[in-house]
Design a protein around this motif. Structure first.
Motif, PDB file in Angstrom:
ATOM      1  N   ARG A 123       0.820  -1.218   0.000  1.00  0.00           N
ATOM      2  CA  ARG A 123       0.000   0.000   0.000  1.00  0.00           C
ATOM      3  C   ARG A 123       0.853   1.267   0.000  1.00  0.00           C
ATOM      4  O   ARG A 123       0.510   2.257  -0.628  1.00  0.00           O
ATOM      5  CB  ARG A 123      -0.924   0.011   1.226  1.00  0.00           C
ATOM      6  CG  ARG A 123      -2.016  -1.071   1.171  1.00  0.00           C
ATOM      7  CD  ARG A 123      -3.014  -0.818   0.049  1.00  0.00           C
ATOM      8  NE  ARG A 123      -3.994  -1.885  -0.064  1.00  0.00           N
ATOM      9  CZ  ARG A 123      -3.891  -2.931  -0.861  1.00  0.00           C
ATOM     10  NH1 ARG A 123      -2.817  -3.068  -1.628  1.00  0.00           N
ATOM     11  NH2 ARG A 123      -4.834  -3.855  -0.917  1.00  0.00           N
ATOM     12  N   THR A 124       1.974   1.256   0.724  1.00  0.00           N
ATOM     13  CA  THR A 124       2.805   2.457   0.753  1.00  0.00           C
ATOM     14  C   THR A 124       3.624   2.550  -0.531  1.00  0.00           C
ATOM     15  O   THR A 124       3.834   1.557  -1.232  1.00  0.00           O
ATOM     16  CB  THR A 124       3.770   2.431   1.950  1.00  0.00           C
ATOM     17  OG1 THR A 124       4.693   1.353   1.772  1.00  0.00           O
ATOM     18  CG2 THR A 124       3.021   2.263   3.267  1.00  0.00           C
ATOM     19  N   ARG A 125       4.094   3.756  -0.825  1.00  0.00           N
ATOM     20  CA  ARG A 125       4.904   3.961  -2.022  1.00  0.00           C
ATOM     21  C   ARG A 125       6.151   3.093  -1.977  1.00  0.00           C
ATOM     22  O   ARG A 125       6.541   2.468  -2.969  1.00  0.00           O
ATOM     23  CB  ARG A 125       5.291   5.445  -2.123  1.00  0.00           C
ATOM     24  CG  ARG A 125       6.152   5.789  -3.333  1.00  0.00           C
ATOM     25  CD  ARG A 125       5.405   5.527  -4.618  1.00  0.00           C
ATOM     26  NE  ARG A 125       6.162   5.904  -5.789  1.00  0.00           N
ATOM     27  CZ  ARG A 125       6.022   5.352  -6.971  1.00  0.00           C
ATOM     28  NH1 ARG A 125       5.123   4.403  -7.154  1.00  0.00           N
ATOM     29  NH2 ARG A 125       6.738   5.754  -7.999  1.00  0.00           N
ATOM     30  N   GLU A 126       6.776   3.030  -0.811  1.00  0.00           N
ATOM     31  CA  GLU A 126       7.991   2.233  -0.676  1.00  0.00           C
ATOM     32  C   GLU A 126       7.700   0.755  -0.889  1.00  0.00           C
ATOM     33  O   GLU A 126       8.445   0.054  -1.581  1.00  0.00           O
ATOM     34  CB  GLU A 126       8.609   2.436   0.702  1.00  0.00           C
ATOM     35  CG  GLU A 126       9.905   1.662   0.874  1.00  0.00           C
ATOM     36  CD  GLU A 126      10.474   1.819   2.265  1.00  0.00           C
ATOM     37  OE1 GLU A 126      11.673   1.563   2.430  1.00  0.00           O
ATOM     38  OE2 GLU A 126       9.728   2.183   3.182  1.00  0.00           O
ATOM     39  N   ARG A 184      16.215   4.956  -8.285  1.00  0.00           N
ATOM     40  CA  ARG A 184      16.204   6.398  -8.029  1.00  0.00           C
ATOM     41  C   ARG A 184      15.031   6.787  -7.142  1.00  0.00           C
ATOM     42  O   ARG A 184      15.164   7.590  -6.215  1.00  0.00           O
ATOM     43  CB  ARG A 184      16.139   7.158  -9.354  1.00  0.00           C
ATOM     44  CG  ARG A 184      17.441   7.142 -10.146  1.00  0.00           C
ATOM     45  CD  ARG A 184      17.255   7.846 -11.477  1.00  0.00           C
ATOM     46  NE  ARG A 184      18.453   7.741 -12.305  1.00  0.00           N
ATOM     47  CZ  ARG A 184      18.447   7.786 -13.623  1.00  0.00           C
ATOM     48  NH1 ARG A 184      17.293   7.923 -14.278  1.00  0.00           N
ATOM     49  NH2 ARG A 184      19.576   7.702 -14.306  1.00  0.00           N
ATOM     50  N   GLN A 185      13.857   6.215  -7.447  1.00  0.00           N
ATOM     51  CA  GLN A 185      12.675   6.539  -6.651  1.00  0.00           C
ATOM     52  C   GLN A 185      12.817   6.033  -5.222  1.00  0.00           C
ATOM     53  O   GLN A 185      12.430   6.708  -4.266  1.00  0.00           O
ATOM     54  CB  GLN A 185      11.428   5.939  -7.300  1.00  0.00           C
ATOM     55  CG  GLN A 185      11.059   6.611  -8.618  1.00  0.00           C
ATOM     56  CD  GLN A 185       9.864   5.938  -9.280  1.00  0.00           C
ATOM     57  OE1 GLN A 185       9.848   4.722  -9.437  1.00  0.00           O
ATOM     58  NE2 GLN A 185       8.876   6.711  -9.651  1.00  0.00           N
ATOM     59  N   LEU A 186      13.393   4.832  -5.076  1.00  0.00           N
ATOM     60  CA  LEU A 186      13.579   4.264  -3.740  1.00  0.00           C
ATOM     61  C   LEU A 186      14.556   5.090  -2.917  1.00  0.00           C
ATOM     62  O   LEU A 186      14.394   5.240  -1.700  1.00  0.00           O
ATOM     63  CB  LEU A 186      14.083   2.823  -3.840  1.00  0.00           C
ATOM     64  CG  LEU A 186      13.010   1.735  -3.831  1.00  0.00           C
ATOM     65  CD1 LEU A 186      13.641   0.370  -4.072  1.00  0.00           C
ATOM     66  CD2 LEU A 186      12.226   1.732  -2.534  1.00  0.00           C
ATOM     67  N   GLU A 187      15.588   5.640  -3.577  1.00  0.00           N
ATOM     68  CA  GLU A 187      16.547   6.477  -2.858  1.00  0.00           C
ATOM     69  C   GLU A 187      15.847   7.674  -2.223  1.00  0.00           C
ATOM     70  O   GLU A 187      16.132   8.051  -1.086  1.00  0.00           O
ATOM     71  CB  GLU A 187      17.649   6.960  -3.816  1.00  0.00           C
ATOM     72  CG  GLU A 187      18.670   5.882  -4.152  1.00  0.00           C
ATOM     73  CD  GLU A 187      19.625   6.316  -5.250  1.00  0.00           C
ATOM     74  OE1 GLU A 187      19.546   7.501  -5.678  1.00  0.00           O
ATOM     75  OE2 GLU A 187      20.446   5.488  -5.685  1.00  0.00           O
ATOM     76  N   VAL A 190      13.716   6.372   0.730  1.00  0.00           N
ATOM     77  CA  VAL A 190      14.562   6.009   1.868  1.00  0.00           C
ATOM     78  C   VAL A 190      15.036   7.261   2.598  1.00  0.00           C
ATOM     79  O   VAL A 190      15.113   7.287   3.830  1.00  0.00           O
ATOM     80  CB  VAL A 190      15.758   5.152   1.402  1.00  0.00           C
ATOM     81  CG1 VAL A 190      16.772   4.989   2.522  1.00  0.00           C
ATOM     82  CG2 VAL A 190      15.271   3.790   0.937  1.00  0.00           C
ATOM     83  N   LYS A 191      15.346   8.322   1.847  1.00  0.00           N
ATOM     84  CA  LYS A 191      15.733   9.585   2.494  1.00  0.00           C
ATOM     85  C   LYS A 191      14.603  10.103   3.372  1.00  0.00           C
ATOM     86  O   LYS A 191      14.824  10.596   4.480  1.00  0.00           O
ATOM     87  CB  LYS A 191      16.100  10.633   1.429  1.00  0.00           C
ATOM     88  CG  LYS A 191      17.463  10.429   0.805  1.00  0.00           C
ATOM     89  CD  LYS A 191      17.748  11.495  -0.229  1.00  0.00           C
ATOM     90  CE  LYS A 191      19.100  11.240  -0.917  1.00  0.00           C
ATOM     91  NZ  LYS A 191      19.353  12.228  -1.999  1.00  0.00           N
ATOM     92  N   HIS A 196      12.113  10.728   8.868  1.00  0.00           N
ATOM     93  CA  HIS A 196      11.079  10.345   9.837  1.00  0.00           C
ATOM     94  C   HIS A 196      11.698   9.661  11.051  1.00  0.00           C
ATOM     95  O   HIS A 196      11.290   9.907  12.187  1.00  0.00           O
ATOM     96  CB  HIS A 196      10.072   9.396   9.175  1.00  0.00           C
ATOM     97  CG  HIS A 196       9.184  10.088   8.184  1.00  0.00           C
ATOM     98  ND1 HIS A 196       8.377   9.402   7.305  1.00  0.00           N
ATOM     99  CD2 HIS A 196       8.984  11.400   7.925  1.00  0.00           C
ATOM    100  CE1 HIS A 196       7.723  10.270   6.552  1.00  0.00           C
ATOM    101  NE2 HIS A 196       8.071  11.481   6.916  1.00  0.00           N
ATOM    102  N   ARG A 197      12.704   8.801  10.796  1.00  0.00           N
ATOM    103  CA  ARG A 197      13.361   8.110  11.899  1.00  0.00           C
ATOM    104  C   ARG A 197      14.102   9.096  12.784  1.00  0.00           C
ATOM    105  O   ARG A 197      14.107   8.978  14.010  1.00  0.00           O
ATOM    106  CB  ARG A 197      14.323   7.056  11.342  1.00  0.00           C
ATOM    107  CG  ARG A 197      14.111   5.716  11.956  1.00  0.00           C
ATOM    108  CD  ARG A 197      14.977   4.610  11.456  1.00  0.00           C
ATOM    109  NE  ARG A 197      15.819   4.884  10.334  1.00  0.00           N
ATOM    110  CZ  ARG A 197      15.535   4.553   9.090  1.00  0.00           C
ATOM    111  NH1 ARG A 197      14.398   3.961   8.804  1.00  0.00           N
ATOM    112  NH2 ARG A 197      16.360   4.819   8.121  1.00  0.00           N
TER     113      ARG A 197
END
Length: 426
Positions: A123-126, A184-187, A190-191, A196-197
């Protein structure tokens, strides 16, 4: 008059579990087939046409099965009117192509099926990107179907009903371009997760991660203690994307509770790698709650699978773990009592029913005790007349900074929950 739309007929799937006699670590065939059927049921648009264990001395390079068994299975599939075969194990690209031609059906192996389920649930983009990346890694060497389905906007990877043969070189280029784009999108994603973390770290509550074999009851437990409404069904991989909630344990500490994807035996290596970022919450956890379905006949084997995956992810032995023996309500009376007594005599083991709530209170008390000395940051406002409290804070050496205001003092303190409780009793 409008004519009603005809619904697409579900794919009739026949599940085969090859029982490889040469595999010393093989599972009990009937249990393995039962899990494979549950996997099939977890995929929408599938109708079970049949199931069978296939004894196999050794896999044949070209067709997996011998010619006699091939014919026998072909007749069985034809009689069942199956148009999809799910093989509970690895199938090479050559074997897949040959079996599909011989049986005139679509075919998925265990990895392909799990990828399909993950694609449907993300469900999430990641999550969506990670599934796509895993699917690309898995299918790059196969190249047996066109890749136009990768442009679709919603769930499913198209392995089940994809179009026919296409140019291999064009496919390979298309896959490589997709991999570069997704990386590229995952990078970027992840950023965002890193930010958020970092934001959560400024509210330094300890992180408690729920892990366990799929369908062990993690989401039911998560919902029970947090009041959340995470999807909790008697279905493999009901939870895919991680969910986090702040939890106040009675009068004790606050924690961040994280519900994670369920593990499974023979989890595709592509997915372990792709979901490493999703499972980072486990890597950074202060306490891991390993939830087991203690009523399952293979609960010990499932626990071993979870431990192996955690070790593979890099979770060290220094991270405290509690073992949660869930679903004791599904055990017969004498066995339930025996399990409860065994848990009571063991440190770090708790027998519970997430469904009924039995044993939850004792578990939460143990979690609270685990973090009683966990230090966290807090900002306090004291008036000029609060000299005794202010002196106590400095005596305890918990003051990080102090600013004088018109009404008194603003202090930033870093203390344990015990110190916070003592301060409030002053």
């Amino acid at each position: 008059m409008d004519t009603p739309e005809t619904e697409e007929r579900p794919a009739r799937a026949f599940v085969l579990h090859p029982d490889l006699k040469s595999d010393r670590d093989r599972r009990e065939a009937a249990r393995a087939l039962e899990e494979a059927v549950s996997l099939a049921a977890a995929l929408p648009g599938i109708e079970l046409a049949g199931q069978a264990v296939v004894p196999l001395a050794r896999p044949r390079a070209g067709y997996l099965f011998g010619s006699g068994k091939m014919d026998e299975l072909g007749q069985m599939l034809k009689a069942a009117e199956a148009d999809l075969v799910l093989i509970d194990g690895p199938v090479t690209p050559v074997q897949q192509r040959n079996l599909e031609k011989a049986w005139k059906v679509k075919l998925l192996d265990r990895t392909g099926l799990i990828l399909e389920i993950f694609a449907d649930r993300a469900r999430t983009r990641e999550g969506v990107l990670q599934v796509e990346m895993a699917a690309l890694s898995y299918q790059r060497t196969r190249l047996v179907r066109a890749w136009t389905h990768l442009e679709r906007q919603r769930g499913g990877l198209g392995f089940v009903g994809g179009p026919g043969e296409t140019q291999i070189e064009a496919d390979r280029r298309a896959i490589d371009e997709q991999i570069v784009r997704i990386k590229r999108q995952l990078e970027k994603v992840v950023k965002t997760r890193t930010l958020h973390r970092a934001a959560r770290a400024k509210v330094p509550y300890p992180v408690v991660a729920l892990v366990g074999y799929t369908n062990a009851g993690k989401s039911t437990l998560f919902n029970r203690v947090t009041g959340a409404e995470v999807l909790a069904k008697d279905m493999l991989f009901a939870t895919l994307d991680p969910t986090m909630r702040e939890l106040q344990i009675g009068d004790g500490p606050k924690v961040i509770l994280s519900d994670t994807v369920g593990f499974i035996s023979d989890l595709p290596t592509q997915l372990v790698a792709a979901f490493r970022a999703t499972l980072e919450e486990v890597l950074s956890a202060d306490l891991i709650l390993h939830v087991r379905d203690i009523s399952h006949p293979e609960t010990a084997m499932q626990a071993e699978n979870v431990t192996e995956i955690l070790t593979g992810l890099g979770v060290g032995k220094d991270v405290p773990q509690f073992e949660i023996w869930n679903k004791i309500d599904q055990l017969p009376g004498p066995e339930r009592e025996e399990i409860a007594n065994r848990a009571a005599r063991s440190d770090g083991i708790f027998a519970i029913s997430a469904l009924s709530g039995q044993g939850i209170e004792g578990l939460l008390e143990a979690v609270a005790a685990q973090f009683q000395d966990h230090r966290h940051e807090e900002v306090l406002e004291l008036g000029f007349g609060d000299g005794r409290r202010r002196a106590w804070l400095f005596d305890e050496n918990v003051v990080q900074s102090e600013t004088q205001t018109e009404e008194g003092f603003t202090l930033t303190v870093f203390w344990t929950q015990r110190q916070a409780d003592r301060y409030r009793r002053l």
